[in-house]
Scaffold this motif. Structure first.
Motif, PDB file in Angstrom:
ATOM      1  N   GLY A  53     -23.857   8.641  -0.022  1.00 10.95           N
ATOM      2  CA  GLY A  53     -22.500   8.144   0.459  1.00 10.95           C
ATOM      3  C   GLY A  53     -21.869   9.349   1.449  1.00 10.95           C
ATOM      4  O   GLY A  53     -20.804   8.626   1.964  1.00 10.95           O
ATOM      5  N   GLU A  54     -21.878  10.366   1.187  1.00 11.89           N
ATOM      6  CA  GLU A  54     -21.086  11.333   1.647  1.00 11.89           C
ATOM      7  C   GLU A  54     -21.151  11.302   3.257  1.00 11.89           C
ATOM      8  O   GLU A  54     -22.136  11.229   3.828  1.00 11.89           O
ATOM      9  N   VAL A  55     -19.869  11.565   3.686  1.00 15.56           N
ATOM     10  CA  VAL A  55     -19.569  11.710   5.220  1.00 15.56           C
ATOM     11  C   VAL A  55     -19.018  12.818   5.555  1.00 15.56           C
ATOM     12  O   VAL A  55     -17.915  13.243   4.975  1.00 15.56           O
ATOM     13  N   LYS A  56     -19.530  13.532   6.538  1.00 16.32           N
ATOM     14  CA  LYS A  56     -18.754  14.689   6.941  1.00 16.32           C
ATOM     15  C   LYS A  56     -18.898  14.722   8.692  1.00 16.32           C
ATOM     16  O   LYS A  56     -19.797  14.160   9.164  1.00 16.32           O
ATOM     17  N   LYS A  57     -17.619  15.225   8.834  1.00 16.07           N
ATOM     18  CA  LYS A  57     -17.459  15.490  10.551  1.00 16.07           C
ATOM     19  C   LYS A  57     -17.400  16.625  10.870  1.00 16.07           C
ATOM     20  O   LYS A  57     -16.465  17.445  10.322  1.00 16.07           O
ATOM     21  N   LEU A  58     -17.916  16.862  11.858  1.00 14.29           N
ATOM     22  CA  LEU A  58     -18.001  18.002  12.671  1.00 14.29           C
ATOM     23  C   LEU A  58     -17.731  18.007  14.127  1.00 14.29           C
ATOM     24  O   LEU A  58     -18.248  17.718  14.941  1.00 14.29           O
ATOM     25  N   LYS A  59     -16.258  18.117  14.465  1.00 16.70           N
ATOM     26  CA  LYS A  59     -15.834  17.649  15.932  1.00 16.70           C
ATOM     27  C   LYS A  59     -16.330  16.100  16.183  1.00 16.70           C
ATOM     28  O   LYS A  59     -16.086  15.094  15.512  1.00 16.70           O
ATOM     29  N   ARG A  60     -17.308  16.158  17.351  1.00 16.82           N
ATOM     30  CA  ARG A  60     -17.766  14.863  17.653  1.00 16.82           C
ATOM     31  C   ARG A  60     -18.847  14.429  16.972  1.00 16.82           C
ATOM     32  O   ARG A  60     -19.703  13.243  17.441  1.00 16.82           O
ATOM     33  N   LEU A  61     -19.498  15.225  16.142  1.00 13.53           N
ATOM     34  CA  LEU A  61     -20.845  14.893  15.075  1.00 13.53           C
ATOM     35  C   LEU A  61     -20.269  14.271  13.988  1.00 13.53           C
ATOM     36  O   LEU A  61     -19.223  14.905  13.016  1.00 13.53           O
ATOM     37  N   THR A  62     -20.724  13.270  13.692  1.00 13.63           N
ATOM     38  CA  THR A  62     -20.758  12.634  12.013  1.00 13.63           C
ATOM     39  C   THR A  62     -21.823  12.663  11.410  1.00 13.63           C
ATOM     40  O   THR A  62     -22.746  12.032  11.936  1.00 13.63           O
ATOM     41  N   PHE A  63     -21.967  13.162  10.122  1.00 10.76           N
ATOM     42  CA  PHE A  63     -23.252  13.081   9.482  1.00 10.76           C
ATOM     43  C   PHE A  63     -23.117  12.250   8.203  1.00 10.76           C
ATOM     44  O   PHE A  63     -21.769  12.009   7.657  1.00 10.76           O
ATOM     45  N   GLN A  64     -24.135  11.440   7.774  1.00 11.70           N
ATOM     46  CA  GLN A  64     -23.826  10.605   6.573  1.00 11.70           C
ATOM     47  C   GLN A  64     -25.039  10.944   5.874  1.00 11.70           C
ATOM     48  O   GLN A  64     -26.197  10.681   6.327  1.00 11.70           O
ATOM     49  N   PHE A  65     -24.926  10.903   4.314  1.00 18.56           N
ATOM     50  CA  PHE A  65     -26.085  10.853   3.555  1.00 18.56           C
ATOM     51  C   PHE A  65     -25.981   9.472   2.812  1.00 18.56           C
ATOM     52  O   PHE A  65     -25.088   8.887   2.508  1.00 18.56           O
TER      53      PHE A  65
END
Lengths: 113, 112
Positions: A53-65
């Motif tokens: 359920g983790e969400v990480k943001k890197l500027k305009r990039l959003t990653f979700q597990f």
């Protein structure tokens, strides 16, 4: 054998559009990573996600597990030509003290100015 | 802090010759991984080594391929009696832990 499927394999979009690419598996991973690779170079790590359920943001990039730690997504907002490249997901898992890193086939993204 | 260094960047061999690919890991890294990449394919794991030890070689072809990571010097991936199907980009990665891999720029092997 743990397999990672990525979709789509190819994506060509106009600058400014949003996009999402997916990484799916039937296996559970202890962590999942996203890399970007440019032609003639090795992959470069973008992010590692560990918790379901983790969400990480890197500027305009959003990653979700995914909650079950079997899948992940990468969302890019307002894509730019500099985002062009091959996006690879890699899952780490396995029994015992050694956890193998398995790569998906990748999503080749082209952002047209 | 130099990154992972691979050489040569490009290697051309004729069928039947030997190819030696070198990888110097980042300073302080004791884990080395070798991957192979073909066009339109992902990175295929070949072998994982720690200093002087092969930990996992499940991705290495049983014949003609070997890898080492000596106490001193770079890791070497050796391909004997190369065939056209060995043509590919070979990437090395190093890490100091099990979490983060740093990749080199790869060696493009072409077999004529």
């Amino acid at each position: 054998t743990q397999l990672l499927e990525q979709s789509p394999q190819f994506l060509s979009i106009q600058e400014g559009e949003n996009l999402t690419v997916y990484c799916n598996s039937s296996s559970v991973f202890s962590s999942l990573q996203w890399y970007r690779q440019e032609p003639g170079e090795g992959p470069v790590l973008l992010v590692t996600v560990v918790t379901g359920g983790e969400v990480k943001k890197l500027k305009r990039l959003t990653f979700q597990f995914g909650d079950a730690r079997k899948d992940s997504s990468l969302h890019i907002t307002a894509a730019q030509p500099g985002d062009t490249g091959l996006y690879l997901c890699a899952g780490r898992g396995g029994s015992g003290g050694y956890q193998k890193v398995t790569f998906g086939i990748g999503t080749k993204l082209q952002v047209i100015p | 802090n130099a990154g992972v260094m691979q050489n040569p960047r490009h290697l051309v061999r004729r069928r039947g010759q030997e190819a030696r690919l070198r990888c110097s890991p980042m300073k302080g890294h004791s884990h080395v991984y070798w991957y192979r990449q073909l066009p339109e394919e992902g990175l295929k794991f070949m072998v994982y080594l720690q200093k002087e030890n092969i930990i996992d070689e499940s991705g290495m072809p049983k014949e003609r391929f070997s890898a080492e990571f000596p106490k001193e010097g770079p890791s070497i991936l050796r391909i004997q009696q190369v065939v056209r199907g060995d043509s590919a980009a070979y990437f090395c990665a190093s890490s100091d832990s099990v979490e983060k891999l740093f990749f080199g720029s790869g060696t493009q092997l072409s077999v004529l």
